[in-house]
Design a protein around this motif. Structure first.
Motif, mmCIF file in Angstrom:
data_model
loop_
_atom_site.group_PDB
_atom_site.id
_atom_site.type_symbol
_atom_site.label_atom_id
_atom_site.label_comp_id
_atom_site.label_asym_id
_atom_site.label_seq_id
_atom_site.Cartn_x
_atom_site.Cartn_y
_atom_site.Cartn_z
ATOM 1 N N THR A 175 25.402 -43.295 -97.757
ATOM 2 C CA THR A 175 25.833 -42.791 -99.062
ATOM 3 C C THR A 175 24.944 -43.397 -100.133
ATOM 4 O O THR A 175 24.849 -44.618 -100.264
ATOM 5 C CB THR A 175 27.302 -43.136 -99.326
ATOM 6 O OG1 THR A 175 28.110 -42.521 -98.321
ATOM 7 C CG2 THR A 175 27.733 -42.615 -100.695
ATOM 8 N N VAL A 176 24.275 -42.528 -100.906
ATOM 9 C CA VAL A 176 23.388 -42.956 -101.995
ATOM 10 C C VAL A 176 24.132 -42.739 -103.306
ATOM 11 O O VAL A 176 24.461 -41.599 -103.658
ATOM 12 C CB VAL A 176 22.071 -42.165 -101.985
ATOM 13 C CG1 VAL A 176 21.151 -42.650 -103.108
ATOM 14 C CG2 VAL A 176 21.382 -42.286 -100.631
ATOM 15 N N THR A 177 24.422 -43.828 -104.023
ATOM 16 C CA THR A 177 25.133 -43.759 -105.302
ATOM 17 C C THR A 177 24.133 -44.011 -106.426
ATOM 18 O O THR A 177 23.473 -45.057 -106.462
ATOM 19 C CB THR A 177 26.265 -44.795 -105.366
ATOM 20 O OG1 THR A 177 27.166 -44.554 -104.274
ATOM 21 C CG2 THR A 177 27.032 -44.679 -106.667
ATOM 22 N N VAL A 178 24.008 -43.044 -107.358
ATOM 23 C CA VAL A 178 23.032 -43.106 -108.456
ATOM 24 C C VAL A 178 23.794 -43.311 -109.762
ATOM 25 O O VAL A 178 24.602 -42.466 -110.153
ATOM 26 C CB VAL A 178 22.192 -41.818 -108.520
ATOM 27 C CG1 VAL A 178 21.168 -41.900 -109.641
ATOM 28 C CG2 VAL A 178 21.496 -41.577 -107.180
ATOM 29 N N THR A 179 23.545 -44.433 -110.442
ATOM 30 C CA THR A 179 24.182 -44.731 -111.730
ATOM 31 C C THR A 179 23.133 -44.636 -112.830
ATOM 32 O O THR A 179 22.120 -45.341 -112.795
ATOM 33 C CB THR A 179 24.801 -46.138 -111.722
ATOM 34 O OG1 THR A 179 25.757 -46.226 -110.657
ATOM 35 C CG2 THR A 179 25.503 -46.420 -113.039
ATOM 36 N N ARG A 180 23.382 -43.746 -113.804
ATOM 37 C CA ARG A 180 22.488 -43.580 -114.958
ATOM 38 C C ARG A 180 23.186 -44.153 -116.192
ATOM 39 O O ARG A 180 24.384 -43.931 -116.380
ATOM 40 C CB ARG A 180 22.174 -42.107 -115.179
ATOM 41 C CG ARG A 180 21.350 -41.476 -114.054
ATOM 42 C CD ARG A 180 21.257 -39.982 -114.216
ATOM 43 N NE ARG A 180 20.215 -39.390 -113.389
ATOM 44 C CZ ARG A 180 19.943 -38.087 -113.333
ATOM 45 N NH1 ARG A 180 20.656 -37.243 -114.063
ATOM 46 N NH2 ARG A 180 18.973 -37.638 -112.579
ATOM 47 N N ALA A 181 22.441 -44.870 -117.047
ATOM 48 C CA ALA A 181 23.068 -45.507 -118.200
ATOM 49 C C ALA A 181 22.129 -45.516 -119.401
ATOM 50 O O ALA A 181 20.903 -45.603 -119.252
ATOM 51 C CB ALA A 181 23.480 -46.938 -117.852
ATOM 52 N N ASN A 182 22.725 -45.403 -120.612
ATOM 53 C CA ASN A 182 22.026 -45.633 -121.874
ATOM 54 C C ASN A 182 23.014 -46.289 -122.835
ATOM 55 O O ASN A 182 24.107 -46.707 -122.425
ATOM 56 C CB ASN A 182 21.432 -44.336 -122.432
ATOM 57 C CG ASN A 182 22.482 -43.269 -122.709
ATOM 58 O OD1 ASN A 182 23.681 -43.556 -122.733
ATOM 59 N ND2 ASN A 182 22.044 -42.040 -122.916
ATOM 60 N N SER A 183 22.665 -46.368 -124.110
ATOM 61 C CA SER A 183 23.524 -47.064 -125.064
ATOM 62 C C SER A 183 24.850 -46.353 -125.302
ATOM 63 O O SER A 183 25.778 -46.921 -125.867
ATOM 64 C CB SER A 183 22.792 -47.227 -126.401
ATOM 65 O OG SER A 183 22.434 -45.959 -126.930
ATOM 66 N N TYR A 184 24.961 -45.114 -124.883
ATOM 67 C CA TYR A 184 26.180 -44.340 -125.104
ATOM 68 C C TYR A 184 27.150 -44.410 -123.933
ATOM 69 O O TYR A 184 28.303 -44.017 -124.057
ATOM 70 C CB TYR A 184 25.823 -42.877 -125.388
ATOM 71 C CG TYR A 184 25.035 -42.709 -126.663
ATOM 72 C CD1 TYR A 184 25.676 -42.673 -127.895
ATOM 73 C CD2 TYR A 184 23.652 -42.604 -126.630
ATOM 74 C CE1 TYR A 184 24.953 -42.540 -129.064
ATOM 75 C CE2 TYR A 184 22.922 -42.462 -127.801
ATOM 76 C CZ TYR A 184 23.576 -42.426 -129.021
ATOM 77 O OH TYR A 184 22.868 -42.300 -130.170
ATOM 78 N N GLY A 185 26.681 -44.865 -122.765
ATOM 79 C CA GLY A 185 27.564 -44.936 -121.612
ATOM 80 C C GLY A 185 26.809 -44.714 -120.312
ATOM 81 O O GLY A 185 25.574 -44.758 -120.280
ATOM 82 N N SER A 186 27.539 -44.469 -119.236
ATOM 83 C CA SER A 186 26.925 -44.303 -117.921
ATOM 84 C C SER A 186 27.602 -43.174 -117.160
ATOM 85 O O SER A 186 28.722 -42.771 -117.470
ATOM 86 C CB SER A 186 27.008 -45.603 -117.119
ATOM 87 O OG SER A 186 28.360 -45.953 -116.897
ATOM 88 N N SER A 187 26.887 -42.669 -116.161
ATOM 89 C CA SER A 187 27.428 -41.632 -115.277
ATOM 90 C C SER A 187 27.088 -42.004 -113.848
ATOM 91 O O SER A 187 26.081 -42.668 -113.587
ATOM 92 C CB SER A 187 26.839 -40.258 -115.620
ATOM 93 O OG SER A 187 25.432 -40.259 -115.407
ATOM 94 N N VAL A 188 27.938 -41.599 -112.917
ATOM 95 C CA VAL A 188 27.758 -41.957 -111.506
ATOM 96 C C VAL A 188 27.806 -40.695 -110.654
ATOM 97 O O VAL A 188 28.754 -39.909 -110.763
ATOM 98 C CB VAL A 188 28.840 -42.947 -111.030
ATOM 99 C CG1 VAL A 188 28.637 -43.292 -109.559
ATOM 100 C CG2 VAL A 188 28.826 -44.215 -111.882
#
Length: 566
Positions: free
Chosen positions: A222-235
């Motif tokens: 299972t590959v979990t990708v977390t993206r983040a910036n100053s406004y928040g994150s998504s998974v």
């Protein structure tokens, strides 16, 4: 007297009063437009009147801009103001709040402003850290009405969730997969579970890279990708399945040939039926032999003649009762036989008996005509008269296994159990002498087999000795040539008609070739239609262990490709 444009934009004629104020005597009926030009003419009534001085020009201030006050919430919960659409407004605000003759401003653009507008903020009396929208404010003595600049929420500006279809690759596949577009500025973190996939996330190139690890069985990562910036994150997540691939075969046995049997009395027969030439003839002794008290060992009696054999075959399922191999006399009511048979439904049985009265062990149900099977049968030496002939004794006297190509030649557990055995009647006793012909592909004139046989192994086992383990059994089925090298050559062995052992088994010697036969059905160096199928242990032997082809033609030696073996 004075003439000019008053503070309200009218042309006015006024006179100075004693108290120092001017009183208007006449004015135009409308305010004059900004920027208009006029000339003043003076017509005196008599010669005594004089103009006191040259006319003085008093210019009006430049017209103030219309002020539109704005604010923005960026990011959520943080307010910036005042903001203006023009530098003129921002500069006028800055000049006014400072009470100076000039004003200054700077610009802002906001990532959460969908219009991407450039806004102007005065250099003084501003804020970019307020926690609430502006209220109850005044400018130049007048109340201010603020308009909010529409902005996206933090959730709107959080990086989009990474999505991908689940992927499947063979182990050892090189993976090079982009997880973040090159023109984006958010950060990306990657977790791969379980560990050991062989893949890593390259933070510089934003690529998932590496070579999928070798796996013992199909493995899902299972590959979990977390993206983040100053406004928040998504998974987001997806799976990569690494499939287990059978390694390239390194068998010493070629597995490129097989004998094809199509009924019509086609069979291969060992040229000698001597008790010295085949372990299953058990030295031609007829004897009652008790099982060893230790079920992992062969019998210890002086008449115990334990043996083991394997066969690799494929059935056509065309006839109801077919013998794959047979040692015995034939089909008469008094004829004794030991055999491996199959029926038209693909059911497989090992049997030992007399006439139609047989002990049988059910090995497999529903074989497929396209699949290859390997069967191992070890007789530990126990032999029984009708007094002690029962399923318990029969089950303890054998170790029976099966493997097949569609299951990667994984070995079954021991199928010689009381539930799989059916004990025959008095005639099915196993303590009778068995010095008869050994055939493959039927039993001579009847029970002819329809299918292919790629190999057959027959060997003696030593008495009162631990029976072969799973590793040896599997090798004996899948690579008999290597089995001879690993388990026979240089070791002690039992000859066919004695319980004694002989040292130093060697390929090419006659006595080992009588104790062990390995028929490769066309893959042997001396195999041919004319030569017959020679025993790998002694290919030069023509008098004891050679298989003679009966009612067959040269084309019955056929090319095959056995999945997992060839």
């Amino acid at each position: 007297m004075r003439v000019g444009i008053d503070t309200n934009g009218f042309i006015s004629i006024e006179s100075l009063q004693d108290d120092g104020t001017f009183v208007a005597h006449s004015r135009s009926s409308y305010p004059v437009p900004q920027g208009s030009s006029y000339h003043l003419g003076i017509n005196v009534a008599n010669n005594a009147a004089r103009v006191y001085s040259a006319p003085k020009v008093h210019l009006l201030e430049p017209e103030a801009p219309t002020m539109y006050f704005r604010y923005i919430e960026s990011p959520d919960g943080v307010f910036h103001y005042p903001l203006f659409a023009t530098a003129e407004e921002a500069n006028y605000y800055d000049m006014t709040v400072q009470g100076s003759e000039t004003g200054a401003s700077h610009t802002h653009t906001y990532t959460d402003d969908p219009t991407n507008t450039t806004w102007y903020m005065p250099d003084h009396i501003n804020t970019m850290t307020a926690t609430e929208a502006p209220t109850n404010q005044t400018f130049d003595g007048q109340p201010v009405v603020y308009t909010e600049i529409t902005s996206l929420t933090n959730a709107d500006l959080t990086p989009a969730v990474f999505t991908s279809a689940d992927l499947t690759y063979q182990e050892g596949t090189v993976v090079n997969m982009q997880l973040q577009p090159a023109d984006t500025v958010y950060s990306t973190a990657v977790d791969i579970a379980p560990a050991g996939s062989g893949l890593v996330f390259n933070a510089s190139t934003k690529m998932l890279q590496g070579t999928l690890a070798d796996v013992a069985s199909d493995t899902v990562y299972t590959v979990t990708v977390t993206r983040a910036n100053s406004y928040g994150s998504s998974v987001g997540s997806f799976t990569i399945t690494a499939t287990d691939v059978a390694p390239p075969q390194t068998n010493d046995t070629p597995w490129t040939k097989a004998l094809d049997f199509s009924g019509s009395n086609e069979h291969a027969k060992q040229v000698s039926n001597s008790q010295y030439a085949n372990a299953m003839r058990m030295g031609a002794y007829g004897a009652n032999v008790a099982n060893n008290g230790d079920s992992t060992k062969t019998a210890s009696s002086g008449y115990a003649m334990p043996w083991a054999n394997t066969v690799v075959f494929r059935t056509d399922l065309s006839n109801s009762n077919q013998h794959i191999w047979n040692l015995g006399q034939g089909s008469g009511n008094s004829d004794k036989n030991i055999y491996l048979r199959t029926d038209a439904s693909g059911n497989l049985y090992f049997g030992w008996g007399k006439g139609s009265d047989n002990n049988e062990c059910a090995i497999w149900s529903g074989m497929a005509s396209w699949n290859w099977y390997g069967v191992y049968i070890a007789h530990k030496g126990g032999r029984f008269s009708y007094g002690d002939l029962n399923v318990s004794n029969l089950a303890d006297a054998f170790d029976i296994r099966i493997a097949n190509a569609s299951n990667s030649w994984n070995l079954s557990s021991n199928l010689s159990t009381t539930t799989n055995w059916t004990a025959g009647g008095n005639n099915a006793r196993t303590d009778l002498s068995m010095q008869y012909d050994f055939t493959i592909g039927g039993r001579g004139s009847n029970r002819s087999f329809h299918g292919k046989v790629a190999s057959m192994v027959m060997t003696t086992l030593k008495t009162n000795t631990t029976i072969p383990d799973d590793t040896e059994i599997k090798l004996m089925i899948t690579d008999p040539v290597k089995w001879v090298t690993d388990y026979k050559v240089g070791n002690a062995y039992r000859w066919t008609n004695t319980t004694s052992t002989y040292p130093n088994f060697q390929v090419g010697d006659s006595q080992p070739a009588q104790a062990t036969q390995v028929w490769l059905m066309g893959d042997g160096t001396a195999d041919s239609y004319a030569n017959g199928m020679r025993n790998y242990v002694q290919t030069s032997d023509q008098n004891w262990s050679k298989l003679q082809l009966n009612s067959m033609v040269s084309n019955d030696i056929q090319n095959v490709n056995i999945n997992g073996l060839t």
